[in-house]
Design a protein around this motif. Structure first.
Motif, PDB file in Angstrom:
ATOM      1  N   SER A   5     -72.877 -82.690  30.464  1.00 39.71           N
ATOM      2  CA  SER A   5     -72.833 -83.981  30.050  1.00 39.71           C
ATOM      3  C   SER A   5     -71.757 -84.770  31.175  1.00 39.71           C
ATOM      4  CB  SER A   5     -72.505 -85.503  28.954  1.00 39.71           C
ATOM      5  OG  SER A   5     -73.351 -84.569  28.106  1.00 39.71           O
ATOM      6  N   LYS A   6     -72.166 -86.306  31.818  1.00 40.77           N
ATOM      7  CA  LYS A   6     -71.467 -86.742  32.571  1.00 40.77           C
ATOM      8  C   LYS A   6     -71.703 -88.394  32.335  1.00 40.77           C
ATOM      9  CE  LYS A   6     -73.817 -85.741  36.527  1.00 40.77           C
ATOM     10  NZ  LYS A   6     -73.847 -85.454  38.063  1.00 40.77           N
ATOM     11  N   ILE A   7     -70.271 -88.862  32.000  1.00 41.06           N
ATOM     12  CA  ILE A   7     -69.496 -90.099  31.838  1.00 41.06           C
ATOM     13  C   ILE A   7     -68.534 -90.500  31.973  1.00 41.06           C
ATOM     14  CG2 ILE A   7     -70.586 -89.312  29.093  1.00 41.06           C
ATOM     15  CD1 ILE A   7     -68.189 -89.298  27.795  1.00 41.06           C
ATOM     16  N   GLN A   8     -68.048 -90.242  33.498  1.00 40.95           N
ATOM     17  CA  GLN A   8     -66.616 -91.236  33.795  1.00 40.95           C
ATOM     18  C   GLN A   8     -67.737 -92.120  34.590  1.00 40.95           C
ATOM     19  OE1 GLN A   8     -65.560 -87.575  37.289  1.00 40.95           O
ATOM     20  NE2 GLN A   8     -63.848 -89.791  37.033  1.00 40.95           N
ATOM     21  N   ARG A   9     -66.620 -92.745  34.447  1.00 38.87           N
ATOM     22  CA  ARG A   9     -67.156 -94.236  34.638  1.00 38.87           C
ATOM     23  C   ARG A   9     -66.587 -94.234  36.226  1.00 38.87           C
ATOM     24  NH1 ARG A   9     -66.142-100.025  35.976  1.00 38.87           N
ATOM     25  NH2 ARG A   9     -66.607-101.035  34.753  1.00 38.87           N
ATOM     26  N   GLN A  10     -67.989 -95.418  37.158  1.00 38.68           N
ATOM     27  CA  GLN A  10     -68.418 -94.930  38.879  1.00 38.68           C
ATOM     28  C   GLN A  10     -67.152 -96.085  39.245  1.00 38.68           C
ATOM     29  OE1 GLN A  10     -70.484 -92.275  40.369  1.00 38.68           O
ATOM     30  NE2 GLN A  10     -69.927 -91.990  38.115  1.00 38.68           N
ATOM     31  N   THR A  11     -66.692 -95.719  40.371  1.00 37.99           N
ATOM     32  CA  THR A  11     -66.190 -97.321  40.892  1.00 37.99           C
ATOM     33  C   THR A  11     -66.761 -97.719  42.262  1.00 37.99           C
ATOM     34  OG1 THR A  11     -65.070 -95.134  41.603  1.00 37.99           O
ATOM     35  CG2 THR A  11     -63.762 -96.419  39.922  1.00 37.99           C
ATOM     36  N   ASP A  12     -67.689 -97.169  42.628  1.00 40.84           N
ATOM     37  CA  ASP A  12     -68.952 -97.989  43.635  1.00 40.84           C
ATOM     38  C   ASP A  12     -69.888 -98.607  44.065  1.00 40.84           C
ATOM     39  OD1 ASP A  12     -69.621 -96.217  42.610  1.00 40.84           O
ATOM     40  OD2 ASP A  12     -70.422 -95.060  44.536  1.00 40.84           O
ATOM     41  N   TYR A  13     -70.018 -99.374  42.579  1.00 39.16           N
ATOM     42  CA  TYR A  13     -71.125-100.474  42.098  1.00 39.16           C
ATOM     43  C   TYR A  13     -71.446-101.688  43.027  1.00 39.16           C
ATOM     44  CZ  TYR A  13     -74.492-103.411  39.045  1.00 39.16           C
ATOM     45  OH  TYR A  13     -74.664-104.368  38.532  1.00 39.16           O
ATOM     46  N   ASP A  14     -69.967-102.446  43.296  1.00 40.50           N
ATOM     47  CA  ASP A  14     -70.213-103.774  44.124  1.00 40.50           C
ATOM     48  C   ASP A  14     -70.350-102.626  45.424  1.00 40.50           C
ATOM     49  OD1 ASP A  14     -69.258-105.099  42.085  1.00 40.50           O
ATOM     50  OD2 ASP A  14     -67.065-104.371  42.708  1.00 40.50           O
ATOM     51  N   ILE A  48     -78.071 -90.574  22.432  1.00 36.63           N
ATOM     52  CA  ILE A  48     -78.409 -91.143  20.549  1.00 36.63           C
ATOM     53  C   ILE A  48     -76.728 -92.010  20.557  1.00 36.63           C
ATOM     54  CG2 ILE A  48     -78.919 -88.742  19.331  1.00 36.63           C
ATOM     55  CD1 ILE A  48     -76.396 -87.540  19.806  1.00 36.63           C
ATOM     56  N   VAL A  49     -76.811 -92.685  19.698  1.00 37.76           N
ATOM     57  CA  VAL A  49     -75.841 -93.558  19.031  1.00 37.76           C
ATOM     58  C   VAL A  49     -75.544 -92.581  17.147  1.00 37.76           C
ATOM     59  CG1 VAL A  49     -74.767 -96.108  17.901  1.00 37.76           C
ATOM     60  CG2 VAL A  49     -76.567 -94.947  20.653  1.00 37.76           C
ATOM     61  N   GLN A  50     -73.910 -93.242  17.300  1.00 41.34           N
ATOM     62  CA  GLN A  50     -73.665 -92.581  16.476  1.00 41.34           C
ATOM     63  C   GLN A  50     -72.170 -93.906  15.658  1.00 41.34           C
ATOM     64  OE1 GLN A  50     -71.488 -89.540  15.932  1.00 41.34           O
ATOM     65  NE2 GLN A  50     -70.828 -89.069  12.883  1.00 41.34           N
ATOM     66  N   ARG A  51     -72.246 -94.363  15.025  1.00 40.34           N
ATOM     67  CA  ARG A  51     -71.397 -95.979  13.835  1.00 40.34           C
ATOM     68  C   ARG A  51     -70.580 -95.701  12.955  1.00 40.34           C
ATOM     69  NH1 ARG A  51     -73.167-101.613  14.141  1.00 40.34           N
ATOM     70  NH2 ARG A  51     -71.699-102.013  14.968  1.00 40.34           N
ATOM     71  N   PRO A  52     -69.127 -94.639  12.855  1.00 40.52           N
ATOM     72  CA  PRO A  52     -68.447 -94.828  12.217  1.00 40.52           C
ATOM     73  C   PRO A  52     -67.241 -95.171  11.514  1.00 40.52           C
ATOM     74  CG  PRO A  52     -68.189 -93.308  14.060  1.00 40.52           C
ATOM     75  CD  PRO A  52     -69.088 -94.116  14.160  1.00 40.52           C
ATOM     76  N   ILE A  63     -70.002 -95.121  19.074  1.00 38.55           N
ATOM     77  CA  ILE A  63     -69.913 -93.821  20.118  1.00 38.55           C
ATOM     78  C   ILE A  63     -71.228 -93.219  20.127  1.00 38.55           C
ATOM     79  CG2 ILE A  63     -68.645 -91.448  20.055  1.00 38.55           C
ATOM     80  CD1 ILE A  63     -67.477 -92.082  17.516  1.00 38.55           C
ATOM     81  N   VAL A  64     -71.445 -93.380  21.630  1.00 42.57           N
ATOM     82  CA  VAL A  64     -72.850 -93.238  22.531  1.00 42.57           C
ATOM     83  C   VAL A  64     -72.539 -91.995  22.906  1.00 42.57           C
ATOM     84  CG1 VAL A  64     -74.259 -94.017  24.380  1.00 42.57           C
ATOM     85  CG2 VAL A  64     -72.931 -95.551  22.620  1.00 42.57           C
ATOM     86  N   GLY A  65     -73.559 -91.558  23.164  1.00 40.53           N
ATOM     87  CA  GLY A  65     -73.667 -89.595  23.188  1.00 40.53           C
ATOM     88  C   GLY A  65     -72.842 -88.721  22.936  1.00 40.53           C
ATOM     89  N   ILE A 100     -76.693 -98.415  23.875  1.00 44.57           N
ATOM     90  CA  ILE A 100     -77.395 -97.158  25.053  1.00 44.57           C
ATOM     91  C   ILE A 100     -77.117 -97.627  26.623  1.00 44.57           C
ATOM     92  CG2 ILE A 100     -78.738 -95.358  26.121  1.00 44.57           C
ATOM     93  CD1 ILE A 100     -79.331 -94.716  22.780  1.00 44.57           C
ATOM     94  N   LEU A 101     -78.003 -98.776  26.669  1.00 46.20           N
ATOM     95  CA  LEU A 101     -77.700 -99.450  28.081  1.00 46.20           C
ATOM     96  C   LEU A 101     -76.599 -99.872  28.358  1.00 46.20           C
ATOM     97  CD1 LEU A 101     -81.359-100.961  28.196  1.00 46.20           C
ATOM     98  CD2 LEU A 101     -81.116 -99.266  29.177  1.00 46.20           C
ATOM     99  N   ASP A 102     -75.697-101.099  27.207  1.00 43.96           N
ATOM    100  CA  ASP A 102     -74.720-100.790  27.535  1.00 43.96           C
ATOM    101  C   ASP A 102     -73.295 -99.829  27.801  1.00 43.96           C
ATOM    102  OD1 ASP A 102     -75.273-103.707  26.634  1.00 43.96           O
ATOM    103  OD2 ASP A 102     -74.686-103.632  24.603  1.00 43.96           O
ATOM    104  N   PHE A 103     -73.953 -98.746  26.789  1.00 48.12           N
ATOM    105  CA  PHE A 103     -72.505 -97.893  28.294  1.00 48.12           C
ATOM    106  C   PHE A 103     -73.412 -97.103  29.488  1.00 48.12           C
ATOM    107  CE2 PHE A 103     -72.158 -93.326  27.641  1.00 48.12           C
ATOM    108  CZ  PHE A 103     -70.493 -92.774  27.686  1.00 48.12           C
ATOM    109  N   ALA A 104     -74.681 -97.063  29.624  1.00 47.41           N
ATOM    110  CA  ALA A 104     -74.763 -96.690  30.764  1.00 47.41           C
ATOM    111  C   ALA A 104     -74.986 -97.419  31.943  1.00 47.41           C
ATOM    112  CB  ALA A 104     -76.461 -96.366  30.650  1.00 47.41           C
ATOM    113  N   PHE A 105     -74.543 -98.620  32.104  1.00 51.25           N
ATOM    114  CA  PHE A 105     -74.632-100.074  32.591  1.00 51.25           C
ATOM    115  C   PHE A 105     -73.026 -99.658  32.399  1.00 51.25           C
ATOM    116  CE2 PHE A 105     -78.514-102.364  31.529  1.00 51.25           C
ATOM    117  CZ  PHE A 105     -79.630-101.647  33.331  1.00 51.25           C
TER     118      PHE A 105
END
Length: 725
Positions: A5-14, A48-52, A63-65, A100-105
């Motif tokens: 998995s690759k979940i590092q936040r990108q910085t070049d969106y703008d 997947i999504v988990q809500r503990p 918790i997503v992913g 999932i979309l919130d986390f992805a965007f």
């Protein structure tokens, strides 16, 4: 190899203009999102999504992913397991899809909730219009997306590989996904949806089947078989057999070839420390420690005994001095004098003095001669204590006769108690003498003495246990020296059976006629025979058990390695042995993958192995070809000459050869058959969508938010993407 998995936040969106589309591969297993025109997705994670709940404050978190095990230590996950938004490759849980979309965007770099880029999102073949409309509503209403396009992931992968010359314009795309498998015919580069075929079998079922087989094979290591680990084992070691029956026979017979095809997974194992028998120096050291401890205990006991003797002597001197003072006190002043001392009468003082004297003699450990002397004194005092015992009754009054009977009873009881005490004393002397003799024998030859004691212990133990078994079974066994399965008569010993015979004989003779029992003197001998104690070996049993206990105690003193045998109960069989716990070895922590390697992927071709009564991959190609609107032999040959495979399950070794052999059995002899695999079965769907969205004609294939508000779901029902631009 396992997916990362690759979940590092990108910085070049703008840095990307609002006209650059966002490409989303919304798979049931993994979610991939990136920018159009790029070769790799920016963010990849499990769908997947988990809500503990947090353990400290009880707050619910999302918790997503992929989840980190160190992170989940702080949360209570017992009531919230991983949840997916999909059901058989169709999105139906849009609340989870929103997480999932919130986390992805957010990982893509978006700062707010509004997304000002067109979105190309993949879906399954023939996706229901309700799922498509809910997804469009979520993207338009929640994120403010200007335009949306829906495309089939397998079609994007086919077009991407067609551009690289892997497959032709006409062909069959076989897409074994996570939960379903689709077959899509392509004619002139466009999918023919009327010829599509679907089976509810996929990579999820392969992983679950492997997890079940390993859990049944190694139930003691079930905690090791997590979903992630079994997924890795599946991707690293499983393969598709060209002939399933021959491969199974190969493993059934065993041999070098089957051993070479097996794989071993070694679990963490630490060898237990080896326990060596104690050396002579260690035994001597422990014996010296026990001797020092015994000496310390003896010194403590001697000090306590001396203190006790001093205390009793002081008490004895005080009582004697009190009696001497009492002799010089006048008669009328005795009561006042006694009230000050705490005693009621002179007799009470004398009784206390006698008890203290006895306790003092006992504490000093007087010998038999001294005790005999004391007993003679007691006898002389007895005649004084019971004066009426030897007086004839004719010279006594009725009150004195009654008193004489009481004195006789007391004297008899006292003498019986003294005889029992004398008997115990003699037994103790005999035991001490025997122990002294044993100690002398041990000092002469310790090894021979120890061997004799062990032999004697074994003989006594077997003798006692044999007597217990005979007493329980009445001398009868069932062949295994086990009790049980016998009647009451067989459980009686010889003496009890003799009593039963006498009673039965007497009752039988009595019932013949007139009852004349007792008329003759020999009839009364029956009671003597019935009451006669024929259990002569009961006393012997007590003696043997006492001797066994003595020998066992002696062995425990002189032999540190001696372990006494457990005493058997009537409910426990004589031959039952204590369960032996075998030490765990390295082989006990090895997970061997043998027949499981090809048995699990076989469900893609035979879903009935897991209870799914549907067609396999090879049969689905024939079904898809028969569903085509036009029956053209040349078209069918072109389709089978370009059978394209994509999806994660295509990574199994041997699946292309097996599929080609299966299709060849369905097609006429001589038909051209060629099975090819995608360049990257996992990422080619996203890459094809990225290339498609980067085309200048892509905006013509989208529909805007205004079109959605004006035309509604009916327009979505007729919406169909053109893959050839």
């Amino acid at each position: 190899m396992p997916f990362i998995s690759k979940i590092q936040r990108q910085t070049d969106y703008d840095l990307f203009p609002s006209s650059t589309p966002i490409v989303i591969d919304n798979g049931a297993s993994y979610f991939r999102i990136g920018w159009a025109g790029e070769n790799e997705p920016r963010v990849v994670f499990r769908n997947i999504v988990q809500r503990p709940r947090h353990k400290s404050n009880g707050e619910t978190v999302t918790i997503v992913g992929d989840h980190d095990t160190n992170l989940l230590r702080h949360f209570d996950c017992t009531r919230s397991g991983p949840r997916s938004a999909f059901d058989s490759n169709v999105v139906f849980q849009f609340e989870i899809m929103e997480y999932i979309l919130d986390f992805a965007f957010d990982r893509l770099g978006a700062n707010g909730s509004r997304i000002d880029h067109p979105v190309l999102i993949t879906e399954c073949v023939c996706n229901p219009v309700q799922s498509r409309s809910k997804m469009a509503e979520l993207l338009f209403e929640t994120y403010g997306v200007p335009s949306v396009a829906f495309g089939v992931d397998a079609a994007f992968s086919y077009k991407y590989n067609q551009q690289h010359g892997i497959c032709d314009k006409d062909g069959l795309a076989i897409y074994p996904g996570f939960t379903t498998t689709h077959v899509i015919p392509f004619v002139d580069g466009e999918p023919v949806y009327k010829g599509c075929c679907r089976t509810n079998i996929g990579g999820y079922h392969v992983t679950d089947y492997l997890k079940q087989l390993l859990s049944l094979k190694y139930p003691h290591h079930m905690a090791r078989f997590t979903w992630e680990k079994v997924e890795d084992l599946k991707m690293e070691h499983c393969y598709v057999a060209l002939d399933y029956a021959l491969e199974a026979q190969l493993f059934q017979k065993g041999g070098k070839e089957a051993e070479d095809k097996s794989r071993c997974w070694q679990l963490p194992w630490v060898p237990p420390p080896m326990e060596e028998p104690p050396s002579e120096e260690e035994i001597a050291r422990k014996a010296a420690i026990r001797e020092r401890q015994g000496q310390r205990l003896r010194e403590m006991a001697e000090a306590k005994r001396s203190s006790r003797i001093n205390e009793l002597e002081n008490q004895l001197h005080g009582l004697e001095f009190l009696l001497q003072q009492l002799e010089h006190v006048q008669q009328e002043e005795i009561q006042s004098f006694l009230s000050e001392t705490g005693y009621v009468s002179k007799q009470e003082i004398e009784s206390t003095l006698m008890k203290v004297s006895q306790s003092l003699r006992k504490a000093k450990g007087e010998r038999k001669a001294e005790q005999a002397e004391n007993e003679e004194k007691a006898d002389s005092s007895t005649s004084e204590k019971y004066p009426l015992v030897n007086v004839p009754d004719n010279v006594l009054t009725p009150e004195q006769i009654k008193e004489k009977k009481r004195q006789v009873f007391l004297k008899t009881t006292t003498e019986g108690r003294q005889r029992a005490k004398q008997k115990r004393f003699e037994e103790e002397l005999e035991r001490e003498k025997k122990n002294q003799q044993d100690e002398e024998r041990r000092l002469e030859n310790p090894e021979l003495y120890l061997e004799q004691m062990r032999t004697k212990y074994i003989e006594l133990y077997e003798k006692v246990e044999q007597r217990k078994r005979l007493k329980t079974n009445g001398g009868h066994t069932n062949g295994n020296n086990l009790s049980g399965g016998v009647g009451r008569g067989e459980r009686l010993n010889a003496a009890q059976r003799e009593r039963m015979r006498l009673l039965t004989t007497a009752a039988f003779d009595r019932g013949k006629g007139e009852d004349t029992f007792g008329a003759k003197d020999e009839d009364w001998q029956l009671y003597k025979l019935m009451s006669k104690d024929n259990d002569d070996d009961d006393d012997g049993a007590d003696v043997d058990e006492a001797e066994l206990a003595r020998v066992c105690s002696r062995l425990q003193e002189i032999d540190p390695t001696f372990v006494p045998k457990p005493e058997l109960t009537p409910a426990q069989p004589a031959t039952a042995e204590a369960p032996r716990v075998r030490p765990l070895t390295k082989e006990d922590y090895q997970i061997v993958l043998g027949v499981e390697r090809f048995r699990c992927p076989e469900i893609l071709f035979h879903p009935n192995l897991v209870g799914i009564d549907q067609a396999g991959l090879d049969e689905m190609t024939g079904v898809s070809i028969r569903r085509l609107p036009s029956k053209d032999g040349a078209l069918e040959d072109r389709l089978t000459s370009s059978v394209f495979m994509t999806g994660g399950c295509c990574l199994f070794p041997g699946i292309s050869e097996r599929l080609e052999a299966g299709i060849r059995m369905l097609r006429p002899c001589g038909s051209p058959i060629k099975v090819v695999r995608a360049l990257d079965p996992v990422l080619d769907a996203w890459r094809g969508a990225s290339v498609y969205a980067a085309n200048l004609q892509f905006p013509q294939q989208t529909f805007s938010r205004l079109d959605y508000y004006e035309k509604g779901e009916d327009w979505l029902r007729r919406y169909q993407l053109q893959y050839t631009l």
